[in-house]
Design a protein around this motif. Structure first.
Motif, PDB file in Angstrom:
ATOM      1  N   LYS A  27      60.433 -57.016 -30.887  1.00 15.86           N
ATOM      2  CA  LYS A  27      60.077 -56.716 -32.267  1.00 15.86           C
ATOM      3  C   LYS A  27      60.653 -55.385 -32.716  1.00 15.86           C
ATOM      4  CE  LYS A  27      57.905 -60.221 -33.858  1.00 15.86           C
ATOM      5  NZ  LYS A  27      58.404 -60.935 -35.021  1.00 15.86           N
ATOM      6  N   ILE A  28      61.906 -55.145 -32.396  1.00 15.81           N
ATOM      7  CA  ILE A  28      62.558 -53.924 -32.855  1.00 15.81           C
ATOM      8  C   ILE A  28      62.834 -54.062 -34.338  1.00 15.81           C
ATOM      9  CG2 ILE A  28      64.587 -52.453 -32.600  1.00 15.81           C
ATOM     10  CD1 ILE A  28      64.821 -53.542 -29.735  1.00 15.81           C
ATOM     11  N   PRO A  29      62.318 -53.161 -35.192  1.00 16.23           N
ATOM     12  CA  PRO A  29      62.521 -53.316 -36.633  1.00 16.23           C
ATOM     13  C   PRO A  29      63.981 -53.162 -37.009  1.00 16.23           C
ATOM     14  CG  PRO A  29      61.539 -51.184 -36.120  1.00 16.23           C
ATOM     15  CD  PRO A  29      61.574 -51.957 -34.839  1.00 16.23           C
ATOM     16  N   SER A  30      64.448 -53.999 -37.896  1.00 10.16           N
ATOM     17  CA  SER A  30      65.828 -53.898 -38.358  1.00 10.16           C
ATOM     18  C   SER A  30      65.993 -52.658 -39.226  1.00 10.16           C
ATOM     19  CB  SER A  30      66.190 -55.161 -39.154  1.00 10.16           C
ATOM     20  OG  SER A  30      65.299 -55.319 -40.239  1.00 10.16           O
TER      21      SER A  30
ATOM     22  N   LEU B 220      41.554 -51.582 -39.564  1.00 10.09           N
ATOM     23  CA  LEU B 220      40.466 -52.506 -39.228  1.00 10.09           C
ATOM     24  C   LEU B 220      40.944 -53.674 -38.382  1.00 10.09           C
ATOM     25  CD1 LEU B 220      38.540 -52.631 -42.647  1.00 10.09           C
ATOM     26  CD2 LEU B 220      37.943 -51.344 -40.589  1.00 10.09           C
ATOM     27  N   ASP B 221      42.222 -54.040 -38.524  1.00  4.70           N
ATOM     28  CA  ASP B 221      42.750 -55.222 -37.821  1.00  4.70           C
ATOM     29  C   ASP B 221      43.615 -54.876 -36.620  1.00  4.70           C
ATOM     30  OD1 ASP B 221      41.493 -56.803 -39.630  1.00  4.70           O
ATOM     31  OD2 ASP B 221      43.295 -57.483 -40.673  1.00  4.70           O
ATOM     32  N   ARG B 222      43.562 -53.638 -36.137  1.00  6.92           N
ATOM     33  CA  ARG B 222      44.497 -53.244 -35.080  1.00  6.92           C
ATOM     34  C   ARG B 222      44.325 -54.095 -33.816  1.00  6.92           C
ATOM     35  NH1 ARG B 222      40.735 -49.168 -35.667  1.00  6.92           N
ATOM     36  NH2 ARG B 222      39.584 -48.499 -33.792  1.00  6.92           N
ATOM     37  N   ASP B 223      43.091 -54.524 -33.509  1.00  5.90           N
ATOM     38  CA  ASP B 223      42.881 -55.363 -32.326  1.00  5.90           C
ATOM     39  C   ASP B 223      43.418 -56.777 -32.542  1.00  5.90           C
ATOM     40  OD1 ASP B 223      41.651 -53.251 -31.041  1.00  5.90           O
ATOM     41  OD2 ASP B 223      39.645 -53.797 -31.750  1.00  5.90           O
ATOM     42  N   ILE B 224      43.317 -57.273 -33.761  1.00  5.44           N
ATOM     43  CA  ILE B 224      43.839 -58.602 -34.077  1.00  5.44           C
ATOM     44  C   ILE B 224      45.353 -58.576 -34.155  1.00  5.44           C
ATOM     45  CG2 ILE B 224      43.923 -60.390 -35.867  1.00  5.44           C
ATOM     46  CD1 ILE B 224      41.041 -59.762 -36.537  1.00  5.44           C
ATOM     47  N   ASP B 225      45.902 -57.526 -34.762  1.00  5.61           N
ATOM     48  CA  ASP B 225      47.351 -57.443 -34.963  1.00  5.61           C
ATOM     49  C   ASP B 225      48.124 -57.475 -33.650  1.00  5.61           C
ATOM     50  OD1 ASP B 225      47.068 -57.393 -37.674  1.00  5.61           O
ATOM     51  OD2 ASP B 225      47.333 -55.235 -37.901  1.00  5.61           O
ATOM     52  N   THR B 226      47.542 -56.944 -32.584  1.00  7.27           N
ATOM     53  CA  THR B 226      48.236 -56.951 -31.299  1.00  7.27           C
ATOM     54  C   THR B 226      48.395 -58.365 -30.737  1.00  7.27           C
ATOM     55  OG1 THR B 226      46.135 -56.599 -30.128  1.00  7.27           O
ATOM     56  CG2 THR B 226      47.419 -54.645 -30.721  1.00  7.27           C
TER      57      THR B 226
ATOM     58  N   THR C 139      52.671 -59.277 -36.446  1.00  8.09           N
ATOM     59  CA  THR C 139      52.049 -57.993 -36.774  1.00  8.09           C
ATOM     60  C   THR C 139      51.909 -57.041 -35.590  1.00  8.09           C
ATOM     61  OG1 THR C 139      49.828 -58.923 -36.394  1.00  8.09           O
ATOM     62  CG2 THR C 139      50.722 -59.069 -38.628  1.00  8.09           C
ATOM     63  N   LYS C 140      52.296 -57.475 -34.392  1.00  6.66           N
ATOM     64  CA  LYS C 140      52.021 -56.648 -33.222  1.00  6.66           C
ATOM     65  C   LYS C 140      52.884 -55.385 -33.164  1.00  6.66           C
ATOM     66  CE  LYS C 140      55.046 -59.240 -30.061  1.00  6.66           C
ATOM     67  NZ  LYS C 140      55.049 -60.101 -28.849  1.00  6.66           N
ATOM     68  N   SER C 141      53.944 -55.312 -33.978  1.00  9.52           N
ATOM     69  CA  SER C 141      54.787 -54.111 -33.980  1.00  9.52           C
ATOM     70  C   SER C 141      54.388 -53.112 -35.063  1.00  9.52           C
ATOM     71  CB  SER C 141      56.257 -54.507 -34.170  1.00  9.52           C
ATOM     72  OG  SER C 141      56.454 -55.113 -35.436  1.00  9.52           O
ATOM     73  N   ARG C 142      53.306 -53.376 -35.786  1.00 15.36           N
ATOM     74  CA  ARG C 142      52.867 -52.430 -36.817  1.00 15.36           C
ATOM     75  C   ARG C 142      52.486 -51.096 -36.174  1.00 15.36           C
ATOM     76  NH1 ARG C 142      49.341 -56.539 -40.760  1.00 15.36           N
ATOM     77  NH2 ARG C 142      51.182 -57.452 -41.791  1.00 15.36           N
ATOM     78  N   PRO C 143      52.622 -49.987 -36.913  1.00 17.39           N
ATOM     79  CA  PRO C 143      52.483 -48.666 -36.294  1.00 17.39           C
ATOM     80  C   PRO C 143      51.182 -48.427 -35.540  1.00 17.39           C
ATOM     81  CG  PRO C 143      53.466 -48.462 -38.471  1.00 17.39           C
ATOM     82  CD  PRO C 143      53.075 -49.901 -38.318  1.00 17.39           C
ATOM     83  N   VAL C 144      50.048 -48.843 -36.113  1.00 12.89           N
ATOM     84  CA  VAL C 144      48.772 -48.599 -35.442  1.00 12.89           C
ATOM     85  C   VAL C 144      48.580 -49.576 -34.285  1.00 12.89           C
ATOM     86  CG1 VAL C 144      46.264 -48.519 -35.725  1.00 12.89           C
ATOM     87  CG2 VAL C 144      47.741 -47.644 -37.534  1.00 12.89           C
TER      88      VAL C 144
ATOM     89  N   GLN D 254      52.466 -68.816 -42.431  1.00 13.48           N
ATOM     90  CA  GLN D 254      53.311 -68.210 -41.401  1.00 13.48           C
ATOM     91  C   GLN D 254      52.519 -67.920 -40.130  1.00 13.48           C
ATOM     92  OE1 GLN D 254      56.424 -65.215 -43.080  1.00 13.48           O
ATOM     93  NE2 GLN D 254      54.617 -64.988 -44.349  1.00 13.48           N
ATOM     94  N   ASP D 255      51.226 -67.635 -40.296  1.00 16.90           N
ATOM     95  CA  ASP D 255      50.411 -67.154 -39.172  1.00 16.90           C
ATOM     96  C   ASP D 255      49.349 -68.150 -38.727  1.00 16.90           C
ATOM     97  OD1 ASP D 255      51.806 -64.741 -39.359  1.00 16.90           O
ATOM     98  OD2 ASP D 255      50.370 -63.901 -40.774  1.00 16.90           O
ATOM     99  N   LYS D 256      49.410 -69.387 -39.194  1.00 13.22           N
ATOM    100  CA  LYS D 256      48.283 -70.292 -38.938  1.00 13.22           C
ATOM    101  C   LYS D 256      48.075 -70.563 -37.448  1.00 13.22           C
ATOM    102  CE  LYS D 256      51.312 -74.125 -40.306  1.00 13.22           C
ATOM    103  NZ  LYS D 256      51.519 -75.170 -41.340  1.00 13.22           N
ATOM    104  N   GLU D 257      49.160 -70.653 -36.656  1.00 15.85           N
ATOM    105  CA  GLU D 257      48.995 -70.874 -35.222  1.00 15.85           C
ATOM    106  C   GLU D 257      48.339 -69.669 -34.559  1.00 15.85           C
ATOM    107  OE1 GLU D 257      51.883 -71.306 -36.776  1.00 15.85           O
ATOM    108  OE2 GLU D 257      52.292 -73.474 -36.637  1.00 15.85           O
ATOM    109  N   ASP D 258      48.807 -68.468 -34.910  1.00 11.49           N
ATOM    110  CA  ASP D 258      48.217 -67.262 -34.343  1.00 11.49           C
ATOM    111  C   ASP D 258      46.780 -67.076 -34.804  1.00 11.49           C
ATOM    112  OD1 ASP D 258      50.455 -66.442 -32.847  1.00 11.49           O
ATOM    113  OD2 ASP D 258      51.381 -65.582 -34.624  1.00 11.49           O
ATOM    114  N   ASP D 259      46.498 -67.409 -36.067  1.00 13.67           N
ATOM    115  CA  ASP D 259      45.138 -67.279 -36.588  1.00 13.67           C
ATOM    116  C   ASP D 259      44.162 -68.162 -35.820  1.00 13.67           C
ATOM    117  OD1 ASP D 259      46.027 -65.470 -38.428  1.00 13.67           O
ATOM    118  OD2 ASP D 259      46.039 -66.848 -40.125  1.00 13.67           O
ATOM    119  N   LEU D 260      44.617 -69.356 -35.467  1.00 13.00           N
ATOM    120  CA  LEU D 260      43.756 -70.255 -34.682  1.00 13.00           C
ATOM    121  C   LEU D 260      43.447 -69.658 -33.310  1.00 13.00           C
ATOM    122  CD1 LEU D 260      45.260 -73.783 -35.481  1.00 13.00           C
ATOM    123  CD2 LEU D 260      42.936 -73.007 -35.989  1.00 13.00           C
TER     124      LEU D 260
END
Length: 405
Positions: free
Chosen positions: A107-110, A184-190, A195-200, A305-311
């Motif tokens: 997930k290296i940002p372009s 608030l979503d840092r545990d979910i984002d990982t 979303t796992k490459s977001r700064p927090v 886009q995220d429905k599989e991960d959301d499940l």
């Protein structure tokens, strides 16, 4: 002659096609087939009788101990050279492909303007505010611009100062909302690929740094809010309750997109009050409802886009709620959106140019709904981003309608 063949054989040592054959019961080197088509013969021999091991410096041999005529071995050399070039190209492409896969996996940002123009220390904060992805700012700003333009006097341009203030306010409030969401979503984002490459979530910024940055954004936003009238200050401050509570909705309800609509379209109320000093329910409420339904359309598409991960994670969305009936649901929301915009424009006494623009906007929204491939993440994102043009079409229609009224 032996020396000559020895030199020729050394030329083939780097070639992967210089292999020995165990036997060749079906073909002889003296056959017309070999003499007429040595390249085909070489390929045929290579395909039918490959030796399992690499053999440097040996030519093709047959049971009778005969060696393939030299014109055949030249053909093999040509094939070897061509194959070496081809393999080199393929290996290069494979290396590039592997690098791309590695880039995606890490997930290296372009590269973006953030990487080009901002100092290293400021880049994580810019990404936290999504400054490199302006679509969210556009979606937040357009309802404000619609409302301010509706509030203009007949035949007049909208208040340019208000348009500028609300444009800056949309940038700051959107950034603050993203910061709250990431904290608030840092545990979910990982646990979510996108979303796992977001700064927090990735640990580039600590929660304390994110919280400090949020305070800075809200302080700047307060400076803009204080330039409005008292009625608008109270109305604008009340939107913070929606901003801070929205990230929790995906844990509680399958309708977080509706709650986002209530939050993102608050500017439809605030823009009018900033110009008029009060609200006209007949105009601003249909405008607000249209914005909420519009958000339900574009953010449901986005959520696919995220429905599989959301499940997997256990969070909820309208994408999961609607499932295979998504297009039926968002078609209904699209109809309510366009109908409410028509009602708001009619109550505001906009001129006739507003309605052709509204028809074009309806076509753009219909194109999104009926052509989106909900199983294709790239296409969902493409349709989502195209909503900046929907907002621009409506704004142009309101502007032309107001000038013609």
């Amino acid at each position: 002659m032996a020396l000559w063949f020895s030199r020729a054989s050394r030329r083939f040592r780097a070639s992967p096609f210089c292999v020995a054959l165990n036997s060749s019961p079906s073909f002889k080197p003296s056959d017309p087939f070999f003499l007429k088509s040595p390249i085909i013969a070489s390929k045929t021999l290579e395909t039918l009788h490959p030796h399992p091991n690499f053999c440097c410096g040996r030519l093709f041999e047959f049971p009778a101990g005969k060696i393939i005529p030299f014109h055949v071995t030249l053909s093999i050399a040509s094939i070897s050279s061509t194959s070496a070039l081809t393999n080199g190209t393929e290996n290069g492409e494979n290396r590039r492909g592997n690098a791309d896969k590695e880039r995606r996996s890490k997930k290296i940002p372009s590269s973006s303007w953030i990487d080009l123009y901002l100092p290293q220390s400021a880049r994580p904060y810019a990404r936290l505010a999504r400054l490199d992805r302006p679509i969210g700012t556009w979606l937040l700003a357009w309802p404000c611009m619609w409302s301010i333009t509706l509030a203009a006097a007949p035949g007049s341009l909208p208040d340019l100062k208000m348009l500028s203030l609300f444009g800056c306010g949309a940038l700051l409030l959107r950034g603050a909302g993203c910061t709250v969401n990431d904290l608030l979503d840092r545990d979910i984002d990982t646990k979510v690929e996108r979303t796992k490459s977001r700064p927090v979530a990735s640990g580039v910024l600590t929660p304390f740094q994110g919280l400090s940055f949020l305070g800075f954004q809200l302080l700047l936003g307060l400076g803009i809010l204080l330039q409005l009238n008292n009625y608008s200050r109270v109305l604008g401050a009340s939107s913070l309750l929606l901003v801070f509570s929205y990230p929790l909705m995906k844990r509680l309800t399958f309708w977080p997109q509706a709650y986002l609509g209530l939050t993102f379209n608050w500017g439809a109320l605030l823009g009018w009050s900033a110009v008029k000093g009060s609200l006209d329910p007949a105009i601003v409420f249909p405008l607000y409802i249209s914005g909420v339904c519009w958000t339900l359309v574009y953010d449901t598409i986005y959520a696919h886009q995220d429905k599989e991960d959301d499940l997997k994670v256990g969070v909820k969305s309208t994408a999961l709620r609607f499932g295979d009936l998504t297009k039926n649901w968002i078609s209904g929301f699209g109809i309510v959106c366009i109908s409410s915009l028509a009602l708001s424009g009619f109550n505001a006494e906009l001129g006739w140019p507003y309605y052709p623009f509204l028809m074009v906007a309806a076509g753009q929204l219909g194109w999104q709904i009926w052509t989106v491939d909900l199983s294709n993440r790239s296409d969902c994102n493409k349709k989502f981003v195209s909503n900046k043009w929907f907002g621009a079409i409506i704004f142009s229609g309101i502007l032309c309608g107001r000038l013609a009224s």
